[in-house]
Design a protein around this motif. Structure first.
Motif, PDB file in Angstrom:
ATOM      1  N   PHE A 195       1.169  16.339 -18.757  1.00  0.00           N
ATOM      2  CA  PHE A 195      -0.104  15.636 -18.620  1.00  0.00           C
ATOM      3  C   PHE A 195       0.099  14.124 -18.696  1.00  0.00           C
ATOM      4  N   PHE A 196       1.055  13.688 -19.501  1.00  0.00           N
ATOM      5  CA  PHE A 196       1.355  12.261 -19.609  1.00  0.00           C
ATOM      6  C   PHE A 196       1.749  11.675 -18.261  1.00  0.00           C
ATOM      7  N   PHE A 197       2.605  12.371 -17.520  1.00  0.00           N
ATOM      8  CA  PHE A 197       3.054  11.851 -16.232  1.00  0.00           C
ATOM      9  C   PHE A 197       1.961  11.936 -15.166  1.00  0.00           C
ATOM     10  N   ILE A 198       1.062  12.890 -15.301  1.00  0.00           N
ATOM     11  CA  ILE A 198      -0.096  12.927 -14.398  1.00  0.00           C
ATOM     12  C   ILE A 198      -0.957  11.681 -14.619  1.00  0.00           C
ATOM     13  N   LEU A 199      -1.142  11.308 -15.887  1.00  0.00           N
ATOM     14  CA  LEU A 199      -1.904  10.091 -16.187  1.00  0.00           C
ATOM     15  C   LEU A 199      -1.240   8.850 -15.579  1.00  0.00           C
ATOM     16  N   THR A 200       0.093   8.776 -15.661  1.00  0.00           N
ATOM     17  CA  THR A 200       0.775   7.601 -15.112  1.00  0.00           C
ATOM     18  C   THR A 200       0.608   7.512 -13.597  1.00  0.00           C
ATOM     19  N   SER A 201       0.515   8.650 -12.931  1.00  0.00           N
ATOM     20  CA  SER A 201       0.339   8.628 -11.471  1.00  0.00           C
ATOM     21  C   SER A 201      -1.042   8.127 -11.074  1.00  0.00           C
ATOM     22  N   LEU A 202      -2.033   8.314 -11.947  1.00  0.00           N
ATOM     23  CA  LEU A 202      -3.397   7.861 -11.655  1.00  0.00           C
ATOM     24  C   LEU A 202      -3.594   6.374 -11.926  1.00  0.00           C
ATOM     25  N   MET A 203      -2.680   5.782 -12.688  1.00  0.00           N
ATOM     26  CA  MET A 203      -2.856   4.383 -13.089  1.00  0.00           C
ATOM     27  C   MET A 203      -2.726   3.391 -11.944  1.00  0.00           C
ATOM     28  N   VAL A 204      -2.137   3.794 -10.823  1.00  0.00           N
ATOM     29  CA  VAL A 204      -1.948   2.866  -9.710  1.00  0.00           C
ATOM     30  C   VAL A 204      -3.213   2.729  -8.865  1.00  0.00           C
ATOM     31  N   ALA A 253       3.004   6.329  -7.223  1.00  0.00           N
ATOM     32  CA  ALA A 253       2.101   7.197  -7.975  1.00  0.00           C
ATOM     33  C   ALA A 253       2.442   8.669  -7.754  1.00  0.00           C
ATOM     34  N   SER A 254       2.727   9.021  -6.501  1.00  0.00           N
ATOM     35  CA  SER A 254       3.020  10.417  -6.181  1.00  0.00           C
ATOM     36  C   SER A 254       4.327  10.885  -6.825  1.00  0.00           C
ATOM     37  N   SER A 255       5.320   9.995  -6.866  1.00  0.00           N
ATOM     38  CA  SER A 255       6.626  10.395  -7.405  1.00  0.00           C
ATOM     39  C   SER A 255       6.563  10.726  -8.891  1.00  0.00           C
ATOM     40  N   PHE A 265       0.825  -1.207   0.000  1.00  0.00           N
ATOM     41  CA  PHE A 265       0.000   0.000   0.000  1.00  0.00           C
ATOM     42  C   PHE A 265       0.864   1.264   0.000  1.00  0.00           C
ATOM     43  N   ILE A 266       1.835   1.299   0.895  1.00  0.00           N
ATOM     44  CA  ILE A 266       2.689   2.488   0.994  1.00  0.00           C
ATOM     45  C   ILE A 266       3.523   2.649  -0.272  1.00  0.00           C
ATOM     46  N   GLY A 267       4.080   1.541  -0.763  1.00  0.00           N
ATOM     47  CA  GLY A 267       4.879   1.601  -1.980  1.00  0.00           C
ATOM     48  C   GLY A 267       4.072   2.053  -3.181  1.00  0.00           C
ATOM     49  N   GLY A 268       2.843   1.564  -3.313  1.00  0.00           N
ATOM     50  CA  GLY A 268       2.001   1.944  -4.447  1.00  0.00           C
ATOM     51  C   GLY A 268       1.641   3.417  -4.443  1.00  0.00           C
ATOM     52  N   ILE A 269       1.254   3.925  -3.269  1.00  0.00           N
ATOM     53  CA  ILE A 269       0.906   5.349  -3.166  1.00  0.00           C
ATOM     54  C   ILE A 269       2.124   6.221  -3.442  1.00  0.00           C
ATOM     55  N   ALA A 270       3.258   5.810  -2.916  1.00  0.00           N
ATOM     56  CA  ALA A 270       4.484   6.597  -3.116  1.00  0.00           C
ATOM     57  C   ALA A 270       4.905   6.603  -4.585  1.00  0.00           C
ATOM     58  N   THR A 318      10.794   5.258  -4.073  1.00  0.00           N
ATOM     59  CA  THR A 318       9.445   4.698  -4.103  1.00  0.00           C
ATOM     60  C   THR A 318       9.391   3.385  -4.881  1.00  0.00           C
ATOM     61  N   SER A 319      10.137   3.319  -5.984  1.00  0.00           N
ATOM     62  CA  SER A 319      10.152   2.101  -6.777  1.00  0.00           C
ATOM     63  C   SER A 319      10.747   0.943  -6.000  1.00  0.00           C
ATOM     64  N   ALA A 320      11.827   1.208  -5.270  1.00  0.00           N
ATOM     65  CA  ALA A 320      12.469   0.165  -4.468  1.00  0.00           C
ATOM     66  C   ALA A 320      11.537  -0.339  -3.382  1.00  0.00           C
ATOM     67  N   TRP A 321      10.880   0.571  -2.704  1.00  0.00           N
ATOM     68  CA  TRP A 321       9.981   0.210  -1.610  1.00  0.00           C
ATOM     69  C   TRP A 321       8.858  -0.698  -2.120  1.00  0.00           C
TER      70      TRP A 321
END
Length: 531
Positions: free
Chosen positions: A498-507, A413-415, A406-411, A442-445
């Protein structure tokens, strides 16, 4: 999963000497991604290929998404000469690593501007053997840590993740450093990469083979099938032919539907037709397999009254090798939970995939040089990932795999939003360094908890098959859908922010899915731990 009471108890898990081997194998596992990922992307970008072309070239990574199709072979097939000397796991690792080095060397002799087809062919070879190497390495890791509790699996996942990023980011900085120097060209760089791969073979040559009773278990399953198949009649032949048809159909779809009969079925219906074909074949196969399993459960067969033919032996071998691992996973977890687990795995790293595939192109278009990419994207990411893989594993050991996810996924997306900031600001090296630092953390976590989850869900008799099945689903989302990231950027007219905003929402869908199955998944993890 029981949790240690103190930090000292947690850190004691890292004293296990097997973790050093796991780290070294992780390096070898991540390194092929340099050859056909960032290094090849940089090469193609320097040759003037478009964003869409580079993104689609990444489809060679599809091997990592379908390696579950041949992963059971790593549990059963003994390679001539070498397996008898070094063991099942090590023999597969050594052979695949040698092939990767050979293919990388062949790439160094090619001209990207005029021999793109040959580059793609050797890229496919590296992807296929790299994906096969991953099967054997992951199985080696799980087998070598079998008998310990789930906490050591989390520590092993951290070392595997740190090793992978050392191979991908640490060693991955080398080609960009070299190509930034005078008189260095990409072909010469790939000769160096081939040499590094040969050095990585040393680990498999010096470590010991993990002990396992896998062969006895699989032989018993095959013998049970042979007691039933002779009295099953001609229906056994249908099983023999349906299974290869399913596998061929999946491979055919993943390699782009070559020689498609457009005069009969329009090309826009390719995916739909193959999907219905595979579903129909699966329905028939499951129906036949269910009847066969009913016969197995009756325990009233007398083998000596029936003649065992070559067809029966081949069918029994195929069922044991290809079907038994998947059937065991669904039988142990239940169909509903098994499908839910697989869906979460598919969705979890989707946003990261879209970001990763276009990251090199993004850095170059924003204005960063090859040397900037080497020192910032690769070196900082490498160091950050190693440190936070260990920190993430400590958290996962103490508080559990699901909280880590949970923590890794949220992190994660935010990064991704920090990359949008770079798109607005431009080639600011300080912001670049900070973004890479946060992204690596975040990716490592998330990766540590993710790998730990897949590891504890495997039955130790089917480690290669089951881990590859689950891992390939995650890679499928990253490769098949991530390969269209360049097309999306083009569709957005190069609007990287906008592309990177979309990637953050995908999680978000994956985390909602994980929350929905958290209770049965927790019980399953505890059961696997023997609690």
């Amino acid at each position: 999963m029981s949790s240690p009471n103190t930090i000292k108890e947690t850190l004691n898990y890292f004293k296990n000497k097997r973790l050093l081997t796991i780290f070294c194998f992780g390096v070898a596992s991540g390194f092929p991604w340099v050859m056909i990922g960032s290094a090849m992307t940089g090469w193609l970008k320097d040759e003037g290929l478009s964003r869409s072309s580079i993104g689609l070239f990444g489809l060679i990574f599809v091997a990592y998404s379908i390696n579950f199709l041949w992963s059971p072979l790593a549990d059963r097939v003994k390679l001539p000469f070498i397996t008898a000397k070094v063991g099942m796991r090590r023999s597969w690792i050594i052979v695949t690593q040698l092939i990767i080095a050979f293919a990388a060397l062949q790439l160094s002799y090619l001209d990207a501007s005029s021999q793109l087809n040959l580059m793609a062919m050797f890229g496919v070879i590296i992807a296929l053997t790299g994906a096969t190497q991953d099967i054997a390495i992951d199985a080696y890791r799980i087998d070598s840590l079998a008998g310990y509790d789930n906490n050591i699996m989390a520590a092993g996942s951290a070392m595997a993740t740190a090793g992978w990023w050392t191979g991908y980011a640490g060693l991955g900085s080398i080609p960009f450093i070299l190509v930034s120097q005078p008189n260095w060209q990409w072909p010469e760089v790939f000769q160096i990469l081939a040499g590094i791969m040969l050095v990585l073979v040393v680990t498999a040559l010096v470590v010991s083979e993990p002990k396992s009773n896998r062969e006895q278990v699989l032989d018993k399953i095959e013998a049970d099938y042979l007691t039933v198949l002779p009295q099953y009649g001609k229906k056994s032949l249908s099983i023999l032919f349906i299974l290869p048809l399913i596998l061929i159909s999946i491979v055919y779809a993943n390699i782009g539907y070559p020689a498609w009969p457009q005069s009969i079925i329009a090309s826009e219906y390719q995916f739909t037709f193959i999907t219905f074909l595979v579903v129909g074949l699966l329905f028939l196969f499951i129906q036949q397999l269910t009847q066969l399993n009913k016969q197995l459960n009756k325990h009233n067969t007398i083998q000596n009254n029936y003649h065992i033919t070559a067809f029966h032996r081949v069918t029994a071998w195929l069922l044991t090798t290809l079907v038994a691992p998947i059937q065991e996973f669904f039988d142990r977890n239940g169909t509903k939970l098994a499908l839910s687990i697989l869906m979460f795995i598919f969705l979890f790293k989707l946003g990261e995939a879209y970001l990763g595939r276009m990251s090199i192109v993004f850095y170059r278009e924003v204005g960063f040089s090859n040397e900037d990419i080497a020192y910032y994207s690769k070196m900082i990411n490498w160091a950050t990932t190693i440190v936070f893989s260990l920190i993430g594993s400590v958290f996962t050991i103490r508080y559990g795999i699901l909280k880590g996810l949970f923590i890794g996924g949220i992190a994660m997306a935010s990064s991704n939003l920090l990359f949008s900031a770079i798109a607005f600001v431009g080639p600011n090296k300080l912001l670049f360094a900070f973004t890479v630092f946060v992204d690596g953390f975040t990716s490592a976590w998330g990766s540590v908890a993710f790998v730990a989850l897949l590891s504890v869900l495997c039955n130790k008799s089917f480690t290669a098959s089951q881990y590859a099945l689950m891992a390939s689903l995650g890679t499928f989302g990253r490769v098949m859908l991530g390969s269209y990231s360049g097309i999306i950027v083009d569709w957005l007219d190069g609007n990287w922010a906008f592309f990177f905003i979309l990637t953050s929402l995908m999680v978000i869908p994956s985390l909602l899915f994980l929350y929905a199955i958290r209770k049965p998944l927790t019980l399953l993890i505890e059961k696997q731990n023997g609690n």
